[in-house]
Enzyme design. Structure first.
Site, PDB file in Angstrom:
ATOM      1  N   GLU A  75       0.940  -1.058  -0.108  1.00  0.00           N
ATOM      2  CA  GLU A  75      -0.130   0.134   0.034  1.00  0.00           C
ATOM      3  C   GLU A  75       0.826   1.391  -0.013  1.00  0.00           C
ATOM      4  O   GLU A  75       1.824   1.292   0.785  1.00  0.00           O
ATOM      5  CB  GLU A  75      -0.847  -0.026   1.093  1.00  0.00           C
ATOM      6  N   ASN A 100      -4.157   5.128   1.315  1.00  0.00           N
ATOM      7  CA  ASN A 100      -4.087   4.682   2.792  1.00  0.00           C
ATOM      8  C   ASN A 100      -4.321   3.325   2.897  1.00  0.00           C
ATOM      9  O   ASN A 100      -4.910   2.638   1.956  1.00  0.00           O
ATOM     10  CB  ASN A 100      -5.026   5.633   3.402  1.00  0.00           C
ATOM     11  N   MET A 153      -9.971   2.785  -0.946  1.00  0.00           N
ATOM     12  CA  MET A 153     -11.346   3.649  -1.146  1.00  0.00           C
ATOM     13  C   MET A 153     -12.106   3.032   0.028  1.00  0.00           C
ATOM     14  O   MET A 153     -13.250   3.561   0.158  1.00  0.00           O
ATOM     15  CB  MET A 153     -11.808   3.511  -2.274  1.00  0.00           C
ATOM     16  N   HIS A 163     -16.026   5.943  -9.780  1.00  0.00           N
ATOM     17  CA  HIS A 163     -16.492   4.383 -10.318  1.00  0.00           C
ATOM     18  C   HIS A 163     -15.927   4.074 -11.564  1.00  0.00           C
ATOM     19  O   HIS A 163     -16.440   3.375 -12.265  1.00  0.00           O
ATOM     20  CB  HIS A 163     -18.063   4.229 -10.219  1.00  0.00           C
ATOM     21  N   ASN A 196     -12.599  -2.154  -9.939  1.00  0.00           N
ATOM     22  CA  ASN A 196     -13.828  -1.783 -10.904  1.00  0.00           C
ATOM     23  C   ASN A 196     -13.322  -1.646 -12.253  1.00  0.00           C
ATOM     24  O   ASN A 196     -14.149  -1.795 -13.321  1.00  0.00           O
ATOM     25  CB  ASN A 196     -14.221  -0.270 -10.525  1.00  0.00           C
ATOM     26  N   THR A 243     -18.950  -1.563  -6.280  1.00  0.00           N
ATOM     27  CA  THR A 243     -18.100  -2.278  -5.368  1.00  0.00           C
ATOM     28  C   THR A 243     -18.400  -3.762  -5.120  1.00  0.00           C
ATOM     29  O   THR A 243     -17.539  -4.632  -5.104  1.00  0.00           O
ATOM     30  CB  THR A 243     -17.893  -1.528  -4.162  1.00  0.00           C
TER      31      THR A 243
END
Length: 497
Positions: free
Chosen positions: A40, A123, A127, A430, A464, A476
């Site tokens: 990450e 982070n 999302m 999205h 996505n 999602t």
């Protein structure tokens, strides 16, 4: 750093959002002894690994954490001004949308039709720390046509379990129930019961003080309690390259975010689960460049409408009018907070916010472009977006605006002083299609139905971006379901050795 970093793993997952976390959880379920490393680029911002920011009730503290999660740009955003809200009420372009934490214009357009809103966030939890938690089920028209219907339906149910979906997390809400009954009289005829007007399914746990929103902490579950030699998240770590040879990924090149010192992590399988902008960016930087990479970028528009509900009783629950073949819009209805807005003296009832999600045409020419001469904060080729609105989009948007007004009239009336407003495409965050799956390797897709990149034995993509269809429904749940196919294939391949 090199002494502390892992040198090899069975599976490396680039990205810690919902779909990357779903890969980790399903692989662990089906391959208990697998060593998994998750990478990450951003920091761990909450005590709960991948927890949801909306569970932080102190709004000032939440705002600080949102800035930490913005990725490379961590400058505070200005609050919306009265002049900007006046412009929105008049139907003008709302520049405040660009102040949503991490949101930016990602192309060179200078008008409402040519703008495409991009997003930069990093982070632990991706999302999943910021999403709306809406988990509606895609209509039949939105589903991948070359995946058998029963298999996809089963995957959607698995995804609901991973995300912790609750069908009505606010519980009984008499005002919302009465509103849904009125809406149902208009929209339910001709629909199957699963597509009736209903509460919005949410990834949340009901509680006495309101729902607890689910992030990737719920998806990962007990993985985060495992020893680091079996599961580990490398926060503040960027992936610069996927190493590959002769159709096989052998590892990744990693760096501490913001530094140039790199090291190599060898891996048996690589899953790239950044997002629909940054997954094709990493593949491009790695020399993995199928013809369709970054192309077919798509997102649904949001037609915003504020309605006025004539009642003194408060409504808290969120409602949903599902998309169908006949009405291709997914409509979200929820209480609206106008405490930061100038509002008309004529507005006396309860303000209700509405988003009519309007599908956009898919076009191969709409694409993510990469500038190899300019690096972003990841140390990867800078991203921009080339996108043009179609004539079909314009016609569909007019239909969506009329639908918004129709729904507002059923609810009560369109709120005085607020225009029906089309947000710039991309504002829903999205984005889809940039690493789209396909039935065959014919140059129009990046991966197969299990999200394995064409021409590779062990390189997968997630998010996505793999969705190849025109959609209006929040994606999602859909993309998490698709991720389970790839995760199961990875584990099954290992078991067959």
């Amino acid at each position: 750093m090199k002494a502390m970093a892992p040198q090899s793993t069975d599976v490396v997952i680039i990205g810690s959002g919902p779909t990357g976390s779903a890969y980790a959880r399903i692989i662990r379920r089906d391959w208990p002894e697998a060593r998994i490393v998750m990478v990450e680029a951003g920091p761990q911002i909450l005590p709960e690994v991948g927890g949801h920011l909306d569970n932080v009730l102190d709004l000032a503290e939440r705002a600080k954490l949102e800035i930490l999660a913005q990725g490379g740009d961590r400058s505070p955003r200005m609050s919306i001004s009265k002049e900007e809200w006046e412009a929105r009420r008049a139907g003008g372009f709302d520049a405040s949308l660009l102040r949503r934490s991490g949101l930016f214009i990602a192309n060179e357009g200078d008008d409402g039709e040519g703008l495409f809103a991009g997003f930069s966030a990093a982070n632990v939890g991706g999302m999943g720390t910021k999403w709306s938690a809406g988990t509606p089920t895609p209509s039949q028209a939105e589903r991948v046509p070359f995946i058998p219907a029963d298999e996809l339906e089963a995957a959607l149910r698995t995804a609901e379990g991973l995300l912790g979906v609750h069908k009505d997390p606010r519980g009984p809400d008499p005002v919302a129930v009465a509103m849904r009954e009125r809406l149902g009289q208009q929209f339910n005829p001709g629909r199957t019961p699963d597509r009736f007007v209903q509460p919005m399914p949410m990834a949340a746990t009901p509680g006495p003080n309101g729902p607890r929103w689910h992030g990737t902490d719920v998806i990962l579950g007990n993985l985060v309690k495992e020893p680091e030699d079996t599961f580990r998240i490398l926060a503040d770590t960027t992936c610069r390259k996927v190493i590959h040879e002769s159709g096989r990924a052998t590892g990744v090149v990693l760096a501490r975010t913001g530094t140039d010192e790199t090291w190599t992590l060898s891996a048996g399988t690589v899953v790239v689960a950044c997002d629909a902008l940054h997954t094709p960016q990493l593949l491009h930087a790695s020399g993995v460049r199928p013809k369709a990479l970054g192309h077919y970028i798509n997102d649904h528009y949001i037609v915003s409408q504020i309605a006025e509900l004539d009642t003194d009783a408060p409504m808290q629950a969120m409602s949903w009018i599902p998309a169908t073949n006949e009405l291709p819009f997914s409509v979200t209805i929820a209480p609206a907070s106008l405490h930061t807005m100038p509002k008309s003296a004529d507005l006396s009832g309860q303000p209700i916010g509405m988003g009519v999600f309007c599908p956009a045409d898919i076009d191969e020419k709409n694409h993510v472009a990469f500038d190899d001469s300019k690096l972003d904060w990841h140390g990867l080729p800078a991203i921009s977006i080339r996108w043009t609105q179609s004539e079909g989009d314009r016609k569909r948007l007019e239909w969506a605006k009329q639908t918004a007004l129709k729904v507002a009239e059923i609810i009560g009336r369109p709120a005085p002083g607020f225009a029906t407003f089309v947000q710039p495409v991309g504002s829903s965050l999205h984005y889809q299609g940039t690493v789209r799956m396909g039935e065959k390797d014919d140059g129009t897709s990046v991966c197969d139905r299990n999200s394995r990149v064409w021409g590779f034995d062990n390189l997968y993509v997630a998010g996505n971006g793999v969705i190849p269809t025109v959609t209006a429904t929040n994606p999602t749940l859909y993309s998490t379901a698709l991720a389970t196919f790839g995760a199961r294939q990875i584990a099954a391949a290992r078991r067959s050795l």
